[in-house]
Design an enzyme around this catalytic site. Structure first.
Site, short mmCIF file in Angstrom:
data_model
loop_
_atom_site.label_atom_id
_atom_site.label_comp_id
_atom_site.label_asym_id
_atom_site.label_seq_id
_atom_site.Cartn_x
_atom_site.Cartn_y
_atom_site.Cartn_z
N SER A 193 -9.67 1.51 2.87
CA SER A 193 -8.81 2.25 1.98
C SER A 193 -7.73 1.42 1.28
CB SER A 193 -8.14 3.37 2.75
OG SER A 193 -7.25 2.84 3.72
N SER B 89 -9.73 -0.74 7.15
CA SER B 89 -9.20 -0.55 5.79
C SER B 89 -8.48 -1.75 5.19
CB SER B 89 -8.26 0.64 5.76
OG SER B 89 -8.97 1.84 5.73
N LYS C 289 0.84 -1.20 0.00
CA LYS C 289 0.00 0.00 0.00
C LYS C 289 0.88 1.25 0.00
CE LYS C 289 -3.97 1.83 2.63
NZ LYS C 289 -4.77 1.66 3.86
#
Lengths: 95, 491
Positions: free
Chosen positions: B154, B178, B79
């Site tokens: 996310s 997330s 990420k």
């Protein structure tokens, strides 16, 4: 309504964010939605409840005061928008 | 089955037994990415040259019969809010568009030590603020199961990358769900470890009392392997726990006979999607058949969790994001007229609307006259939510509930209503507030063919038991083996 345009301007200033009129209207509306939802916390009696900041037991963490290598200055400055003689350069602070 | 569709453990065994070379495998993976990624848009930056270099290094070690790491030759996506030395780390924000970290996050250092291959940096909601990956400043990631749907967020880029086989595993991060929520929406496995289990050093800070790095993988055993690599004490994060990391795999097949599974009545009281409800009920039947006992429990303060979260996470965010001032890194506005003008214009031009909204909400909750009403009140209710879990875990070994109230929703459907978007995280947020670990695993599909995830929550530092409970279900089912029908993108 819990928060008006003046207050949105006030917290935008605290946040160092400038907003145009259209954005102000949008945020007044959206922040009011969210704050009214958050109001539900007031239905709970928390007089005798302790606030919690951390989940785990935290204590001070100490280490030996010995010299360790850190990231070289030139590697740190590589991301800076403006530098001079090994320092970060900013516009004049004192008028 | 194509090679990149298999699990990390299977590929690692093939690489170690010299059935395939790491270099050949990584090339196959990048060919697949080039074919399909234009449809999915899961990456912000690809790391192909460095990935091939690392693969060559792994192959050399194997040829020379040297020791190799636990993730030898395994492609991992990361990420883009986790710092990678000499590789862009943008947080999907314009304010960090040009940021190249001079150091590796703790978890990245661990990946490299264990010979993993970093494929690239994945898309996210700007600064991890969102539940759909639509808030990225760069691109909208699409759900591999239905390109018109969001992948969740996310960590949507990481979840989509694993679901589309662009990497065998991925790192994500959680502040309020997330990792688990996008894992659920993309049909993969996602772990949010106990707060403190994994070092946050080099994870770009959002809500520091909640943030935790998590894993995304194709199955539970891969999750166990990856978690063991990234977990552990780190001097650079004083909130990381100095507790030994167990081998999460050695007793993973111990089953669930005699274990007590708690079903929180509050989670099932609200109406949620029929398909999700049915999948959960079927899953509980499987657990009962396997010898677990399902018991009702109560988490009475559940309905307050989202409100508490949006005060605490945003208060912490408003403070953490004060560092983006155009001085040391990232974007600075063009020709500022003095220092104040520089701050205002840099931040107004650099942050997107969701980030601005949260910074303002956080500053409001912390501002003079409102602190007691908002922040202090939320910190107290947070304690009540934690106590709910403490009481529940006196009676049960784990808690099972849906990960998300709905399967993947359509792109744009919730984009203009922040509050509705926030409520997507209603089942995941309580675990972050209480600091407990959670795992989301695939447990079915909706009528429209979208994956459904089931969440298993446990006591602090009981990831090992959670993985064992998750694996007992996975072994009995084949939801995790189903693949989305991926189309090659038009050239």
């Amino acid at each position: 309504m819990m928060i008006d345009k003046d207050e949105v301007e006030y917290i935008a200033n605290l946040s160092r964010i400038s907003l145009n009129e259209r954005e102000k209207d949008m945020f007044v509306h959206q922040l009011n939605d969210i704050l009214s939802y958050i109001e539900k916390l007031n239905t709970l009696d928390t007089k005798n409840v302790k606030p919690m900041a951390y989940i785990l037991k935290v204590s001070n963490v100490f280490r030996e005061d010995k010299l360790e290598t850190s990231i070289p200055i030139q590697d740190v400055l590589i991301n800076a928008p403006s530098t001079k003689s090994g320092f970060f350069k900013v516009p004049k602070v004192i008028e | 089955m194509r090679l990149f569709e298999t699990s990390a453990i299977q590929i690692k065994n093939k690489i170690l037994s010299k059935e395939i070379r790491a270099t050949d495998f990584i090339k196959i993976v990048f060919d697949h990415i080039k074919n399909v990624e234009p449809n999915i848009q899961s990456f912000i930056t690809l790391n192909e040259d460095e990935a091939i270099k690392k693969a060559i290094e792994v192959d050399k070690k194997i040829e020379n019969s040297e020791n190799v790491g636990a993730l030898a030759g395994i492609p991992v996506a990361v990420k883009d809010n986790i710092c990678t030395k000499n590789l862009y780390t943008t947080c999907a924000s314009n304010i960090l568009k040009t940021f190249i970290p001079p150091y590796d996050a703790f978890v990245i250092k661990r990946l490299k030590e264990e010979d993993a291959i970093i494929v690239g940096k994945t898309n996210l909601d700007e600064f991890a603020m969102g539940s759909s990956t639509e808030n990225s400043a760069y691109k909208i990631t699409r759900n591999p199961w239905n390109l018109e749907c969001v992948p969740g967020g996310s960590s949507g880029g990481s979840a989509a990358a694993v679901a589309a086989d662009f990497s065998l595993m991925a790192l994500g991060s959680e502040t309020g769900g997330s990792v688990r929520q996008p894992a659920s929406l993309c049909g993969v496995v996602g772990i949010k470890p106990t707060y403190g289990r994994v070092s946050r050093y080099g994870l770009v800070a959002f809500g520091s009392s909640l943030d935790q790095v998590g894993t995304l993988s194709k199955d539970v055993r891969d999750a166990a392997l990856l978690l063991r690599v990234i977990a552990g004490y780190d001097l650079h994060d004083t909130t990381s726990a100095n507790i030994a990391v167990p081998d999460y795999l050695d007793t993973i097949d111990s089953g669930v006979k005699g274990l007590r599974i708690g079903i929180p009545k509050e989670y099932f009281a609200v109406s949620f999607n029929d398909d999700v409800c049915k999948a959960l009920k079927d899953a509980l039947k499987i657990y009962e058949r396997l010898g677990a006992q399902v018991v009702d429990i109560s988490l009475p303060h559940t309905e307050y969790a989202v409100a508490v979260y949006y005060i605490i996470a945003n208060a912490e965010a408003s403070s953490n994001l004060a560092r983006y001032d155009g001085v040391r890194y990232g974007y600075r506005t063009f020709k500022p007229n003095g220092i104040m003008d520089m701050y205002y214009r840099t931040r107004s031009e650099g942050f997107g609307n969701e980030v601005k909204r949260r910074i303002m909400l956080g500053n409001y909750a912390l501002s003079s006259g409102y602190y007691d009403a908002y922040y202090l009140k939320a910190s107290k209710v947070r304690n009540l939510i934690k106590i709910d879990f403490d009481i529940a875990f006196e009676k049960v070994d784990c808690i099972i509930c849906p990960t998300s109230p709905v399967p993947a929703f359509k792109i744009g459907e919730r984009a203009n209503n922040p509050l509705e978007m926030y409520l997507s995280d209603i089942y995941t947020i309580p675990a972050n507030l209480a600091g407990i670990p959670g795992i989301s695993i695939p447990c079915g599909f909706s009528k429209d063919g979208l994956p459904i995830g089931m969440q298993i929550l446990g006591k602090h530092f009981e990831e090992k038991k959670l993985l064992q409970i998750a694996y007992a279900f996975e072994r009995e089912t084949d939801f995790h083996l189903k693949k989305p029908a991926l189309k090659i993108s038009p050239v």
